[in-house]
Design an enzyme around this catalytic site. Structure first.
Site, mmCIF file in Angstrom:
data_model
loop_
_atom_site.group_PDB
_atom_site.id
_atom_site.type_symbol
_atom_site.label_atom_id
_atom_site.label_comp_id
_atom_site.label_asym_id
_atom_site.label_seq_id
_atom_site.Cartn_x
_atom_site.Cartn_y
_atom_site.Cartn_z
ATOM 1 N N ARG A 134 0.854 -1.197 0.000
ATOM 2 C CA ARG A 134 0.000 0.000 0.000
ATOM 3 C C ARG A 134 0.884 1.239 0.000
ATOM 4 N NH1 ARG A 134 1.742 1.973 4.022
ATOM 5 N NH2 ARG A 134 0.632 3.896 3.589
ATOM 6 N N GLY A 135 0.228 2.406 -0.180
ATOM 7 C CA GLY A 135 0.980 3.656 -0.296
ATOM 8 C C GLY A 135 1.155 3.957 -1.778
ATOM 9 N N ALA A 136 0.927 5.220 -2.144
ATOM 10 C CA ALA A 136 0.803 5.551 -3.567
ATOM 11 C C ALA A 136 2.008 5.137 -4.428
ATOM 12 C CB ALA A 136 0.493 7.041 -3.706
ATOM 13 N N ARG B 121 -7.407 -1.038 -6.674
ATOM 14 C CA ARG B 121 -7.820 0.050 -5.771
ATOM 15 C C ARG B 121 -8.010 1.296 -6.646
ATOM 16 N NH1 ARG B 121 -4.431 0.980 -0.478
ATOM 17 N NH2 ARG B 121 -6.402 1.870 0.230
ATOM 18 N N GLN C 147 -2.283 2.586 9.983
ATOM 19 C CA GLN C 147 -1.000 2.709 9.284
ATOM 20 C C GLN C 147 -0.023 3.586 10.076
ATOM 21 O OE1 GLN C 147 -3.999 2.942 7.892
ATOM 22 N NE2 GLN C 147 -4.017 2.333 5.746
ATOM 23 N N ASP D 176 -2.247 10.571 -2.216
ATOM 24 C CA ASP D 176 -2.596 9.502 -3.161
ATOM 25 C C ASP D 176 -2.896 10.063 -4.542
ATOM 26 O OD1 ASP D 176 -3.365 8.381 -0.322
ATOM 27 O OD2 ASP D 176 -2.918 6.716 -1.679
ATOM 28 N N ASN E 266 -5.859 12.239 0.132
ATOM 29 C CA ASN E 266 -4.974 11.426 0.982
ATOM 30 C C ASN E 266 -5.828 10.680 2.010
ATOM 31 O OD1 ASN E 266 -2.229 10.628 1.648
ATOM 32 N ND2 ASN E 266 -2.470 11.786 3.542
ATOM 33 N N LYS E 267 -5.179 9.895 2.827
ATOM 34 C CA LYS E 267 -5.857 9.044 3.811
ATOM 35 C C LYS E 267 -6.902 9.817 4.617
ATOM 36 C CE LYS E 267 -5.526 5.546 4.408
ATOM 37 N NZ LYS E 267 -6.521 4.610 3.816
HETATM 38 O O1 MRU Z 1 -4.867 3.119 2.176
HETATM 39 P P1 MRU Z 1 -3.402 3.375 2.090
HETATM 40 O O2 MRU Z 1 -2.666 2.928 3.291
HETATM 41 O O3 MRU Z 1 -2.807 2.868 0.812
HETATM 42 O O4 MRU Z 1 -3.281 4.965 2.040
HETATM 43 C C1 MRU Z 1 -2.011 5.519 1.890
HETATM 44 C C2 MRU Z 1 -1.982 6.972 2.105
HETATM 45 O O5 MRU Z 1 -2.989 7.627 2.230
HETATM 46 C C3 MRU Z 1 -0.636 7.623 2.094
HETATM 47 O O6 MRU Z 1 -0.655 8.774 2.883
HETATM 48 C C4 MRU Z 1 -0.306 8.022 0.656
HETATM 49 O O7 MRU Z 1 -0.385 6.934 -0.205
HETATM 50 C C5 MRU Z 1 1.020 8.638 0.561
HETATM 51 S S1 MRU Z 1 2.263 7.385 0.496
HETATM 52 C C6 MRU Z 1 3.765 7.998 0.363
#
Ligand code: MRU
Length: 324
Positions: free
Chosen positions: A45-47, A81, A184, A225, A235-236
């Site tokens: 996970r994470g962009a 996703r 996270q 994201d 973002n999250k």
């Molecule tokens: O649902 P996730 O854990 O994939 O969400 C990730 C985020 O929101 C991060 O803040 C974002 O991807 C930045 S990662 C460098």
């Protein structure tokens, strides 16, 4: 430095982020089904990491499936996703090379992996310079979700700037917002900051704006994201509340993200599909029920921070000040 996602001997290899911090487990994903499942359950996970996963997924499809099945497999990877633009971006990069065969798609994916590593290093330097300019010599930062090497390939985005400051000998400290519902922040950001040796504490998500109001935070620093054409930041879930808190407290709200997260084709945050991950994640955690059985929940996984609330967006190439 360890790569948290990579291609090893014909398979995608990832650290299983769902097992952290209790166990450091590495997974070998040798089929497209394995990879799609790992993306959907947030094992990866994470962009930026999703971008690399998407590109490697195309290579995996091309190397393991008959050509007639490539298009369907690629689509399944791209749509595993919906919100982080990097996933579709990574898929597109590798897919564009498919006509030249599986090895060309893999080469494109490995180029993206290397580009994200280089981008992390450049963002870290630019972001650290900016934080020192805005916060003074000992920044006390609040961050949300996880933006370190786990969310990218090596260093990460927002957390890479923290690592850079720490590496420069700056007295930097971090409040990690826990990041309900999947934690996270509490599970992953703490794990990474502990390994870096950066002083840190966890706070519940709702504490952020109050801690800012009480003068305990010099700046909020997060990843993204998707950064839209008008610089709205997706973002999250919980990020928007921190941005509002930062504005009310008069402190900077900084976004650190690679250019691969900037989506010039999506005009504003209103145009982004926000992933809904269903009620179960909110109503309990890992089998422990929190709410009475039968309770319903609403679970948007991301939110939109309007560009007016963003002090600066740092990429590997530039520092954008949306309000200017
Ligand atoms: O649902 P996730 O854990 O994939 O969400 C990730 C985020 O929101 C991060 O803040 C974002 O991807 C930045 S990662 C460098």
């Amino acid at each position: 430095m360890v790569r948290t996602i990579d291609w090893v001997d014909g398979a995608v290899v990832i650290i299983d982020q769902t097992a952290l911090p209790a166990a450091e487990t590495w997974l070998r994903l040798s089929t497209v089904d394995d990879l799609v499942e790992a993306i959907a359950r947030l094992a990866v996970r994470g962009a930026p990491a999703l971008g690399v996963a998407g590109a490697l997924g195309v290579a995996l499809a091309a190397k393991t499936l008959p050509e007639a099945d490539w298009a369907d497999a690629v689509k399944r990877v791209a749509t595993a996703r919906p919100t982080a633009v990097n996933l579709a971006y990574g898929v597109r990069l590798a897919q564009a090379r498919l006509d030249d065969g599986p090895d060309a798609a893999l080469a494109a994916a490995l180029d993206l992996r290397d580009a994200e590593i280089a981008a992390s290093q450049a963002m870290a330097r630019l972001g650290a310079d900016l934080l020192l300019e805005l916060c003074g010599p000992a920044p006390r930062l609040l961050t949300h979700c996880n933006t370190g090497g786990l969310a990218s390939v090596t260093l990460g985005t927002a957390l890479a700037t923290v690592a850079e400051l720490h590496g420069r000998g700056i007295e930097v400290s971090v409040i990690a917002s826990e990041t309900r519902p999947l934690l996270q922040g509490a599970r992953l950001t703490t794990w990474e900051l502990g390994r870096l040796g950066v002083p840190h504490r966890v706070a519940v998500d709702g504490a952020g704006p109050f801690l800012m109001a009480r003068g305990e935070v010099d700046a909020v620093i997060v990843g993204a994201d998707r950064v839209c054409a008008n610089f709205d930041v997706v973002n999250k879930i919980g990020t928007y509340a921190h941005a509002l808190g930062a504005r009310a407290a008069g402190i900077p709200f900084i976004v650190v993200a690679p250019e691969s997260t900037v989506d010039t084709e999506t005009p504003t945050g209103r145009d982004v599909a926000i992933e809904d991950r269903g009620a179960a994640e909110v109503l309990g955690f890992r089998g422990a029920q929190a709410a009475p059985r039968g309770t319903d929940a609403i679970n948007p996984a991301f939110d939109v921070t309007p560009h007016e609330l963003v002090t600066a967006i740092v990429t590997e190439q530039r520092v954008v000040r949306p309000e200017r």
